[in-house]
Every structure is written in structure tokens, then in C-alpha cells.
Scaffold this active site. Structure first.
Site, PDB file in Angstrom:
ATOM      1  CG  HIS A 209      -3.762 -13.978   3.496  1.00 51.97           C
ATOM      2  ND1 HIS A 209      -4.541 -15.417   2.564  1.00 51.97           N
ATOM      3  CD2 HIS A 209      -2.410 -14.477   3.311  1.00 51.97           C
ATOM      4  CE1 HIS A 209      -3.780 -15.479   2.069  1.00 51.97           C
ATOM      5  NE2 HIS A 209      -2.490 -14.862   2.219  1.00 51.97           N
TER       6      HIS A 209
ATOM      7  CG  HIS B  35      -5.671 -14.942  -3.448  1.00 52.12           C
ATOM      8  ND1 HIS B  35      -6.363 -15.067  -4.310  1.00 52.12           N
ATOM      9  CD2 HIS B  35      -5.342 -16.417  -2.693  1.00 52.12           C
ATOM     10  CE1 HIS B  35      -5.453 -16.407  -4.190  1.00 52.12           C
ATOM     11  NE2 HIS B  35      -6.079 -17.207  -3.324  1.00 52.12           N
TER      12      HIS B  35
ATOM     13  CB  SER C 198      -0.889  -0.039   1.282  1.00 55.85           C
ATOM     14  OG  SER C 198      -0.056  -0.255   2.315  1.00 55.85           O
TER      15      SER C 198
END
Length: 552
Positions: free
Chosen positions: A485, A528, A13
Site C-alpha cells: 500500500h 483500503h 487512477s
């Protein structure tokens, strides 16, 4: 010269933001990143080497405390420690999450964050390449409406995709088990068996990372500065008099360990993009977090935000492996089945839904007690929404992958666990055992059973085909690993539910500090994680720049 924007973290990001915010040459953008620029590392660039980066110098290898529900084992979380972050070392798969999951963010307090508003960003950042005729025969699918063609991130079916009858054999077996075929899972409905596109530039067969997509092409911009260093904490203005806290810069250690600081322009912003495991520690070191916790650490409290560092979620992961009749080294087999509660529980689904709902208050109390910072009622409200996603909206709750090389392996994980923090895995044993059984049943069902000659792991004497729930639970506790994750630790939710950032990704109680990374995602997502992070970051850039973010 003071910076207009200081971005902490040059990961997935952070680099999207650096790209977008530095497009204006009159804007000064500084990015702080502790990891190296390792763009020529063949284990990064070559998709076939993607499994070689764990526990190397470019992996943070975060270690947990001993986990009481995993036989007191310490587990490890992989995260990229280099420019480009985890997008440089992940598994490369690229499937977006489901519509109800994104729409649910508004229910939790993130006004304006829904599928329709995020969808344009999913498409804008994507540069999709259509499958070849041979890939189409091997199960690859592409709905033109689901894909962008001119974005920065290359997405394709890999040139090493295994062609031939392997896909049709797997598809036929899943259909025998009642799991349908999903030709293209990137339109917001992922349930079924599918071939997963990957973040690969098909022409060069090179990984399409955040660094390659968003940083390398613009690295020479004179107004963009990448500093090798480790952010420690934010600097604050002392002139606030009960108003929102305003950051004046960032304190960090340079590459040689010397303390430094960067000043922020009077109208500037700090954007924390350090990832779900690092962002909370930076906030807490800056005096943003639970007052009780910070006081114990001797840190002056700037903003009392009990949700900082809470709500941590990952997906439990296991692998069953088999001996293939015909090994296929050098091939990529990005096949996966996204399975619902009905797929794994069958006729028992309604009973499981009822018993799960009855347990939610107890689970919420357990999480609240372990946390000590977020109320039981807030956690129970989130759990009830999650229960609705699973049993009423019928989103996928498990992903079972199917890969073939020297062995055939089915790695699988729960997608929407109720566990929070790092010690409450007992809430999710029942669905995880059910996914385990379905995975084992798949390889005992024709025609897939004809592809293998026997088990590689676990052996029949350790886990027979008729293993009991207790045997499976014991196996899970001994062998389960994180899926890495991780999200939710600075959640974009209402403050009452334990949220840390508002719908503009601004930290509650501050005037110029935002968080833009996986930590803002309030609930685990199907598909994902990286695809959702890219879309969030692209929309965040528009929010910061004041660009209209709602589609016409």
C-alpha cells in the site's frame, strides 16, 4: 495530431481520468501503458484466484535494496503491470479511510481536500449491491447513507461469503477483548470488527477493476488512444525565462523498445498516474526533483523539488495461521478488526503516547539524515500531526484480518507507521509487536479458540504464547513483508513540508503537469487504499475540467 491530455499509466487512477476526460468527443486523450490488456485471465477475473498473480508477468515485482532493519533482507512490492493496474490483482477489499485522516490533508497544505469535499466522489463512483438475507445473518451490514448505487465500480458482499456461525464466533471474541462491532465501516468511522465489502459484481462473481469499470465500456471512443509503451520522461518548452515549466509532450519506448514521442497541444496537460513507485522516477528523469540528487545523475534540473521520491510509506505485514477444526475451502471470509492504540496498549496507552511524542524529534532527525533532501523540522511537523491522529483523534492504527479455508489465518498490518523511506522500520516495532500479541491472544480466547486445534505458523517452539518483546522483534525482522500500500512519494502538501503537488495536483514549478495516483496521498490511510485513489481521481477529473468540486 497533438493530444489535449497525455496520461502516463492505465492503472486505477489513470483509467478514471481517461474515462472522464475523453467524454468530450472534441478532446484527444492518449494513455501510455507498458502492460498488456489481460482482461480474460481467470486469475484476474475470478476473486478466488486473486492470490495467484504475484511474481507473474502481470506483476511489476519491484524489489527493494537490502533492509538493515529486516536482517538485510530484500523485500518485494507487488503492483499490477497490465491495463487496469493494481486494481486487477489486489485483494478486492473496499473500505474507505477515516474522516480525521482526510481532514488532515488540509492541515498539511492541501487546501480544499477534506472529508466533506471528497465524500461525494466516494459515492458517485460506487455501484453498491445490498447484502442478501443470508449475508446479513453472516454479519454483512449496509447503511444506505454510506453508499452510491449508480457508479461504475461494483461493490458488494461476495456470493462466496461464508455463512453460518463463523462471524458470530469472531464477533463475540472481539467483544470479549473490548473491540466493538462496526456494522458498516464505509462512512468514515472504521474502528471495530466488521465484514468488508469487496469490489465484486455479485451477479457475475467477477472482479470489478478499474479496467472493467472505466475502460472496457468506452475503449472504442475515437478520441481515446491507448498506446503500449513505457514512459521515459517529459519534454519541455525552452521558452520559459524563469516562468513555470511547460511540458510539450512525453518521450517513451514503444512495445518493441523503439524511442518515440507524443506531442501535446499548446493548452494541453500531462498527467502522471504511474503509481507511487514509478511516478518519482519519471519526474526525476524529466529534471524534477532534488537539485543535489539530479546533478549527481547528470540530469538538467528543471524544477528543484526535494520532496520527489521522499515520504515513501507502506504498512508492515505479518500472518499468523492456525489449524481449523472444520476447513472451509472455496469460501470468502472478508472479516477484519480495525484496532486503535487503546485496543492494543490498554492501560499503557497514555505512557506510550508520551514516550512516542518524546521520540518524534529523534525519529525526524533519522529520516531527514537518511533522506538528505527534506528538513528535520518539516518531517517532525508531519509526525506531530500523525501522533495527534493516533492518540487524540483515536483513528485505527492496525488491521487484523481473519480468513478461513484449509487454514485459518490472521494477516495483520500497522496502518499509520512513522517509518519513511525503506530503512526506518525500527520506529514502528513497538506497536507492531503489540498488534502481534493481540492477534495471538484473539485465537487463544473463547469462543474463537474453539475453532482451531493448534498453530500452523509460527509453531509454539518458535513463538510461545508468553514470547518476550525481543522474541517478537526477532520474528518480525525475519518474516515481515510489505503490504504493498505504497504512497506519499509525490505528496500533496505544502512545498515547505516537502510536498510535490499543490491542491490542484499540479507539480510545483510547472504549468501543465499533474500527478494523480497514490503518490500524492501525504499520510498512510486506514481502510483500503484503492477506495481513496478512486475518489481522488474522480475529483481530479473535475478539477482539470474546471467543474465545481465543493458540494453545495
Amino acid at each position: 495530431m497533438p493530444a489535449d491530455y497525455i496520461i502516463i499509466g492505465a492503472g486505477t487512477s489513470g483509467l478514471v481520468l481517461a474515462n472522464r476526460l475523453s467524454a468530450n468527443p472534441n478532446t484527444t486523450v492518449v494513455v501510455i501503458e507498458p502492460g498488456p490488456d489481460d482482461r480474460n485471465n481467470p486469475n484476474v477475473t475470478d476473486p478466488l484466484n486473486r492470490g495467484r498473480n504475484a511474481n507473474t508477468s502481470i506483476d511489476w515485482s519491484y524489489k527493494s535494496v537490502p533492509q538493515s532493519q529486516l536482517n538485510n533482507r530484500t523485500v518485494e512490492f507487488t503492483a499490477g503491470k497490465l491495463v487496469g493496474g493494481t486494481s486487477m490483482i489486489n485483494g478486492l477489499m473496499y473500505i474507505r479511510t477515516a474522516v480525521p485522516e482526510i481532514d488532515g490533508w488540509e492541515y498539511l497544505g492541501a487546501t480544499g481536500w477534506n472529508w466533506d469535499n471528497l465524500w461525494p466522489y466516494h459515492k458517485d463512483i460506487e455501484r453498491f449491491t445490498d447484502p442478501t438475507p443470508d449475508q446479513l445473518k453472516a454479519g454483512a451490514g449496509a447503511n444506505p447513507e454510506y453508499h452510491g448505487r449508480s457508479g461504475e465500480v461494483a461493490v458488494s458482499y461476495p456470493p462466496q461469503l461464508l455463512t453460518g456461525s463463523f462471524y458470530s464466533t469472531l464477533a463475540a471474541t472481539w467483544e470479549c477483548l473490548g473491540v466493538p462491532i462496526c456494522q458498516d465501516a464505509n462512512g468514515g468511522k472504521v474502528e471495530g470488527f466488521t465484514v468488508r465489502p469487496m469490489m465484486i459484481d455479485r451477479e457475475s462473481s467477477i472482479r470489478a477493476s478499474a479496467a472493467k469499470a472505466f475502460y472496457y465500456p468506452i475503449a472504442e471512443r475515437s478520441n481515446l488512444h491507448l498506446i503500449r509503451g513505457t514512459a521515459l520522461s517529459l519534454l519541455w518548452s525552452d521558452d520559459f525565462e524563469g516562468k513555470k515549466q511547460v511540458s510539450t509532450g512525453v518521450r517513451y519506448l514503444d512495445s518493441e523498445g523503439n524511442p518515440r514521442s507524443i506531442a501535446l497541444d499548446l493548452s494541453g496537460e500531462v498527467i502522471i498516474a504511474a503509481g507511487a513507485l514509478a511516478t518519482p522516477t519519471i519526474l526525476e528523469a524529466s529534471g524534477v526533483g532534488s537539485q543535489a540528487h539530479l546533478t549527481k545523475l547528470g540530469i538538467d534540473v528543471r524544477v528543484d523539488l526535494p520532496g520527489v521520491g521522499e515520504n515513501l510509506q507502506d504498512q508492515p505485514d505479518l500472518t499468523l495461521s492456525y489449524i481449523p477444526k472444520t476447513p472451509t475451502p472455496g469460501a470468502l471470509t472478508p472479516y477484519a478488526a480495525f484496532i486503535t492504540a487503546r485496543d492494543i496498549f490498554g492501560d499503557r496507552t497514555d505512557d506510550i503516547a508520551e514516550s512516542t511524542k518524546a521520540n518524534l524529534p529523534t525519529w525526524a532527525e533519522t529520516v531527514a539524515s537518511a533522506s538528505g533532501h527534506v528538513s528535520k523540522d518539516a518531517i517532525e511537523s508531519i509526525f506531530r500531526h500523525q501522533h495527534d491522529l493516533i492518540f487524540r483523534k483515536k483513528v485505527a492504527i492496525g488491521e487484523i484480518t481473519l480468513t478461513s479455508s484449509e487454514v485459518i489465518a490472521s494477516e495483520y498490518w500497522s496502518l499509520l507507521p512513522f517509518s519513511r523511506g525503506s530503512i526506518h522500520l525500527n520506529h514502528d516495532i513497538q506497536p507492531f509487536v503489540a498488534i502481534s500479541r493481540l492477534t495471538q491472544k484473539f485465537w487463544a480466547t473463547g469462543p474463537a479458540a474453539d475453532l482451531v486445534t493448534g498453530k500452523e505458523e509460527p509453531k509454539d517452539n518458535e513463538m510461545p504464547s508468553n514470547a518476550t518483546d525481543d522474541q517478537w522483534a526477532s520474528y518480525v525482522k525475519k518474516n515481515m513483508v510489505p503490504n504493498c500500500h505504497v504512497l506519499g512519494t509525490a505528496a500533496m502538501m505544502s512545498r515547505e513540508l516537502g510536498g510535490v503537488v499543490d491542491e490542484e495536483l499540479r507539480v510545483y514549478g510547472t504549468g501543465n503537469v499533474r500527478v494523480v495516483d497514490a503518490s500524492v496521498i501525504p499520510l498512510q490511510v486506514t481502510g483500503h487504499l484503492v477506495s481513496t485513489i478512486y475518489a481522488i481521481a474522480a475529483r481530479a477529473a473535475d478539477i482539470i475540467l474546471g467543474v465545481k468540486t465543493v458540494p453545495a
